[in-house]
Motif scaffolding. Sequence first.
Motif, mmCIF file in Angstrom:
data_model
loop_
_atom_site.group_PDB
_atom_site.id
_atom_site.type_symbol
_atom_site.label_atom_id
_atom_site.label_comp_id
_atom_site.label_asym_id
_atom_site.label_seq_id
_atom_site.Cartn_x
_atom_site.Cartn_y
_atom_site.Cartn_z
ATOM 1 N N ARG A 55 0.852 -1.156 0.102
ATOM 2 C CA ARG A 55 0.091 -0.189 -0.061
ATOM 3 C C ARG A 55 0.891 1.221 0.026
ATOM 4 O O ARG A 55 0.634 2.280 -0.657
ATOM 5 C CB ARG A 55 -0.927 0.055 1.241
ATOM 6 C CG ARG A 55 -2.098 1.247 1.169
ATOM 7 C CD ARG A 55 -2.945 1.004 2.531
ATOM 8 N NE ARG A 55 -2.204 0.962 3.589
ATOM 9 C CZ ARG A 55 -1.955 -0.107 4.538
ATOM 10 N NH1 ARG A 55 -2.353 -1.281 4.274
ATOM 11 N NH2 ARG A 55 -1.346 0.187 5.679
ATOM 12 N N THR A 56 1.878 1.374 0.830
ATOM 13 C CA THR A 56 2.817 2.287 0.744
ATOM 14 C C THR A 56 3.614 2.530 -0.353
ATOM 15 O O THR A 56 3.716 3.783 -0.945
ATOM 16 C CB THR A 56 3.893 2.339 2.014
ATOM 17 O OG1 THR A 56 3.269 2.048 3.227
ATOM 18 C CG2 THR A 56 5.005 3.355 1.931
ATOM 19 N N TRP A 57 3.836 1.717 -1.090
ATOM 20 C CA TRP A 57 4.740 1.682 -2.416
ATOM 21 C C TRP A 57 3.814 2.100 -3.595
ATOM 22 O O TRP A 57 4.053 3.067 -4.148
ATOM 23 C CB TRP A 57 5.291 0.382 -2.830
ATOM 24 C CG TRP A 57 5.781 0.191 -4.186
ATOM 25 C CD1 TRP A 57 5.248 -0.412 -5.309
ATOM 26 C CD2 TRP A 57 7.123 0.974 -4.593
ATOM 27 N NE1 TRP A 57 6.244 -0.147 -6.378
ATOM 28 C CE2 TRP A 57 7.081 0.701 -5.860
ATOM 29 C CE3 TRP A 57 7.879 1.883 -4.135
ATOM 30 C CZ2 TRP A 57 8.146 1.273 -6.634
ATOM 31 C CZ3 TRP A 57 8.884 2.432 -4.774
ATOM 32 C CH2 TRP A 57 9.117 1.866 -6.234
ATOM 33 N N VAL A 58 2.309 1.666 -3.569
ATOM 34 C CA VAL A 58 1.491 2.306 -4.379
ATOM 35 C C VAL A 58 1.179 3.747 -4.487
ATOM 36 O O VAL A 58 1.423 4.491 -5.393
ATOM 37 C CB VAL A 58 0.206 1.449 -4.577
ATOM 38 C CG1 VAL A 58 -0.963 2.176 -5.298
ATOM 39 C CG2 VAL A 58 0.427 -0.025 -4.895
ATOM 40 N N GLN A 59 1.207 4.170 -3.014
ATOM 41 C CA GLN A 59 0.841 5.659 -2.715
ATOM 42 C C GLN A 59 2.022 6.407 -3.217
ATOM 43 O O GLN A 59 2.123 7.476 -3.653
ATOM 44 C CB GLN A 59 0.319 5.661 -1.425
ATOM 45 C CG GLN A 59 -0.765 5.249 -0.892
ATOM 46 C CD GLN A 59 -1.205 5.452 0.369
ATOM 47 O OE1 GLN A 59 -0.620 5.074 1.281
ATOM 48 N NE2 GLN A 59 -2.428 6.168 0.623
#
Length: 252
Positions: free
Chosen positions: A222-226
């Motif tokens: 989730r952090t990487w996508v954002q």
Amino acid sequence: MSSATDSLGFWGRLRRRLARPLVCLLSGMATALAFPPYDIGNVVWLALLPLLCCLWLGARGFKRAFGLGWLWGMGCYATTNSWITEVGHVFFIPAPVFCVIAFLPLMAFYALLPALWAGVMNTWLRPDLTPLPDGITTKAAAAPWAQKTLLSGLRAALGGGALWVCIEWLRAHGTLGYSWNSLGMALYNGLSLVQWAEFVGTAALSFLPVATGIILWCAMRRTWVQFRRFGSASRPWDFYGTVIVLFGLFTG
């Protein structure tokens, strides 16, 4: 020229086809480092991350995931139980023959349990992995997407951790069952955590590294996508909460 291109395409397809099975097999072998004689106990917290990458960065489905989980189990159990091959000397059976007729079939049987776990994790317990919609340009607008993926990750962590406890219990019972070298037992290097086994048992203690690994994977994804979209990411509250729970158990 055409034949050379076809040859390169063949080898490229072969590498892609073999990459994930090889990763699962090697990560299972690496998990064995958490147990004697290696005793690198902290490996257990990252043990399932390569397997989860192979499962969740691919298509949903039981059959493919079952095979990848079986390879992980073969790598883990064959490495941790390699000492069993010495039994062949007692019956004057050469080690290669004993491996073929007894050791490898037994490990293949045990590996069916993590294979079942992987199949369920890639079907009924697979988290929500929908991409961030194209029209979203701010973190505030992405909040509903982030909350939805966070909650689905927590569901996967609770379900996956509980399911792993079940397969550890199944492996410990029956005619061929054995109860050592569960993921919970790998915590013995940290006495503050492993003492909880007095109340819940070592099989139930396996819930901690499995659920933590799933939450870590979902939070990183989730952090990487954002970060790719906005250059920053919302706080991974699921991971923060996990750290607080582990700290509470550690100090308890």
